[in-house]
Design a protein around this motif. Sequence first.
Motif, PDB file in Angstrom:
ATOM      1  N   ASN A  62     -62.041   3.227  24.874  1.00 45.85           N
ATOM      2  CA  ASN A  62     -61.356   3.279  25.842  1.00 45.85           C
ATOM      3  C   ASN A  62     -59.853   2.903  25.688  1.00 45.85           C
ATOM      4  O   ASN A  62     -58.785   3.450  26.405  1.00 45.85           O
ATOM      5  CB  ASN A  62     -61.818   2.242  26.951  1.00 45.85           C
ATOM      6  CG  ASN A  62     -63.176   2.446  27.769  1.00 45.85           C
ATOM      7  OD1 ASN A  62     -63.520   3.764  27.652  1.00 45.85           O
ATOM      8  ND2 ASN A  62     -63.559   1.786  28.361  1.00 45.85           N
ATOM      9  N   ARG A  70     -58.238   6.379  25.086  1.00 48.04           N
ATOM     10  CA  ARG A  70     -58.372   7.275  26.383  1.00 48.04           C
ATOM     11  C   ARG A  70     -57.375   6.524  27.465  1.00 48.04           C
ATOM     12  O   ARG A  70     -56.841   7.214  28.454  1.00 48.04           O
ATOM     13  CB  ARG A  70     -59.678   7.274  27.003  1.00 48.04           C
ATOM     14  CG  ARG A  70     -60.813   8.106  26.357  1.00 48.04           C
ATOM     15  CD  ARG A  70     -62.026   8.252  27.179  1.00 48.04           C
ATOM     16  NE  ARG A  70     -63.034   7.181  27.076  1.00 48.04           N
ATOM     17  CZ  ARG A  70     -64.038   6.876  26.257  1.00 48.04           C
ATOM     18  NH1 ARG A  70     -64.231   7.880  25.551  1.00 48.04           N
ATOM     19  NH2 ARG A  70     -64.562   6.106  26.585  1.00 48.04           N
ATOM     20  N   THR A  71     -56.920   5.242  27.383  1.00 45.02           N
ATOM     21  CA  THR A  71     -55.887   5.100  28.255  1.00 45.02           C
ATOM     22  C   THR A  71     -54.537   5.603  28.082  1.00 45.02           C
ATOM     23  O   THR A  71     -53.857   5.534  28.862  1.00 45.02           O
ATOM     24  CB  THR A  71     -55.655   3.449  27.629  1.00 45.02           C
ATOM     25  OG1 THR A  71     -57.042   2.648  28.070  1.00 45.02           O
ATOM     26  CG2 THR A  71     -54.818   2.611  28.699  1.00 45.02           C
ATOM     27  N   MET A 113     -54.187   8.623  27.280  1.00 46.06           N
ATOM     28  CA  MET A 113     -54.332  10.016  26.982  1.00 46.06           C
ATOM     29  C   MET A 113     -54.452  10.752  28.528  1.00 46.06           C
ATOM     30  O   MET A 113     -55.069   9.958  29.426  1.00 46.06           O
ATOM     31  CB  MET A 113     -55.622  10.321  26.260  1.00 46.06           C
ATOM     32  CG  MET A 113     -55.754  11.985  25.859  1.00 46.06           C
ATOM     33  SD  MET A 113     -57.303  11.644  24.726  1.00 46.06           S
ATOM     34  CE  MET A 113     -58.568  11.922  25.984  1.00 46.06           C
ATOM     35  N   LEU A 121     -59.676   4.275  37.435  1.00 41.76           N
ATOM     36  CA  LEU A 121     -60.459   4.024  36.077  1.00 41.76           C
ATOM     37  C   LEU A 121     -59.567   3.445  35.016  1.00 41.76           C
ATOM     38  O   LEU A 121     -59.759   2.956  34.183  1.00 41.76           O
ATOM     39  CB  LEU A 121     -60.828   5.527  35.673  1.00 41.76           C
ATOM     40  CG  LEU A 121     -62.026   6.016  36.630  1.00 41.76           C
ATOM     41  CD1 LEU A 121     -62.082   7.572  36.369  1.00 41.76           C
ATOM     42  CD2 LEU A 121     -63.150   5.338  36.533  1.00 41.76           C
ATOM     43  N   PHE A 122     -58.201   3.552  35.426  1.00 45.61           N
ATOM     44  CA  PHE A 122     -57.268   3.186  34.241  1.00 45.61           C
ATOM     45  C   PHE A 122     -56.696   1.664  34.861  1.00 45.61           C
ATOM     46  O   PHE A 122     -55.972   0.981  34.039  1.00 45.61           O
ATOM     47  CB  PHE A 122     -55.929   4.000  34.199  1.00 45.61           C
ATOM     48  CG  PHE A 122     -56.096   5.348  33.804  1.00 45.61           C
ATOM     49  CD1 PHE A 122     -56.061   5.268  32.285  1.00 45.61           C
ATOM     50  CD2 PHE A 122     -56.486   6.502  34.255  1.00 45.61           C
ATOM     51  CE1 PHE A 122     -56.336   6.402  31.616  1.00 45.61           C
ATOM     52  CE2 PHE A 122     -56.479   7.590  33.754  1.00 45.61           C
ATOM     53  CZ  PHE A 122     -56.613   7.539  32.429  1.00 45.61           C
TER      54      PHE A 122
END
Lengths: 309, 253
Positions: free
Chosen positions: A73, A76-77, A79, A104-105
Amino acid sequence: MSAAIETYRLSKVYGRTRALDDVDLRVEEGSVFGFLGPNGAGKTTMLRLLTGLARPTSGSARILGQDVAAVGNSVRTEMGFLPDVPGFYDWMTGEEFLRFAAGLFGLEGGELHKRLGLLLGLAGLEGVRTQIGGYSRGMKQRLGVAQALINAPRLLLLDEPTGALDPLGRKDVLDMIASLRGRTTVFFSTHILGDVERVCDTVAVLNAGHIVAQGPIDELRSRYGQQKVVLEVTGGAEGLRADLEAAPWATRVASGSNGTLEVTITDLAEARLQIPALVAARHLGLSRLEAGEMGLEEVFVELVGEKAQ
Amino acid sequence: MNGFAAFALKEVREIVRTWRIWVLPGIVLFFALTGPILARYTPQILGAVVSDQIPGLNLPTPTSADAYAQWMKNLSQIVLVTVIISYGGLVSGEVRSGTAALVLTKPLSRTAFVVAKAVVHGVFLVAAVLAGTLVTWGVTAVFFDGAPAGPLWSGTLVWLVFGVLFVALMALLSVVLRSAAGAAGIGIAAYAILSAAAIWKPLGRYSPAALTPQAASLAAGQEADVLWPVLTGLILAAALVAAAALFFRQQDL
């Protein structure tokens, strides 16, 4: 300068098809990187590997300094990703989807409110209350770009971002990409050469799973530009064109604007010697003879050959 | 709010705003409402229809136990098949539509994706069945002389373990198989095998295969030893969700 994306001998095999074959790629942080290739070259596969949606058969990939195989994660945070055909929940509205993506973030409060307004404006979806199921393909694509930016990403991965857009929508997206230069690394795949020429500073050309060229766009142009000459003669150039086509050092002769001839060559020194001789033999006057610059389209065609047509 | 909570909330909203809010609760409530009425009047209807052919036929007076038996039968057949069919594409549906690719490239792990789905839909099934039980209890009280709570609620709670087990199984099947119909087919086969397996005494006593017969016994007001079936059922459900998450983490999307 550090690399935002780095791959080492990255390969992906589907059954008997080698979608990617030993791809070495380096994308510098802060650049706007165009990932060019004809349909079926392996561009989408590359993006699926970089986002962790698929696993490589061999080789490795690093995103923002971390191995994609162990990507969690934390990466992905930082990106943002837009797939070639983004899938949405049809029962949501565009704003609801952006709120969900922000959730989701872990985004909320004033920051979320500010970004929502900005991105809905960018996507041209302010005040649109229709559910996504009723959106046109272009609206979905614009929403896709907006959701990829919801977290103000350090790295933005876009798969064919302008494919479904009309000229105005395309201009807006390209302007947005250009505005991110220096702040966000943008990696976008496309087969639209004009888009790359307009906003990218660096480019890689992928063909049949192989990187066939990679580098700053100006360097790539000049590297291939040395293999082209433009000449202008007085009088009819048709006979001269036939002579040039027969020359062993000329690979392609095209008529340019104002009666010029553009000759793609394999040996510049030989061409400089021979062309005046051929002009003189036809009793023509040589008005201009200079090294030309190849457009990216010509570079692309040269590199990927018939497959790009 | 973290990724898991945001995604779980999305699942809840999806249930409320799509066909899901109508299908499972609709079927549960329909049979909750009609079951006791059917149990109450079936002997009379049957008597009226066959009295000419079989003179002197004496059908027993229906009781609340008949209404409860009807409820348990509906749960174990119609409701369970509805669960199996409607959850055949629980995960694969999102993979096919491309929504999984969009959310899984955000800070949401594949494990959280699968677990959130299993938990939310497990809770949804529990809520729908509990609401149905309340309805069938009330209707039974209206149409019969007394509706004891104990047998109905204990039988239903034991059946719910079986229902939740099948939500977990469908989560796994919808990860392994990209076809919703294929997953539903295997789910129905698993149900048939589990039903038949209860005939073998060890399985019929200790395994989740005992859940439906034991639930029916409880609803009929009989004694039933449900500790082992409930325990193994819950453990198996957790194991199936864990396996679904593990498989999903290995897959190319």
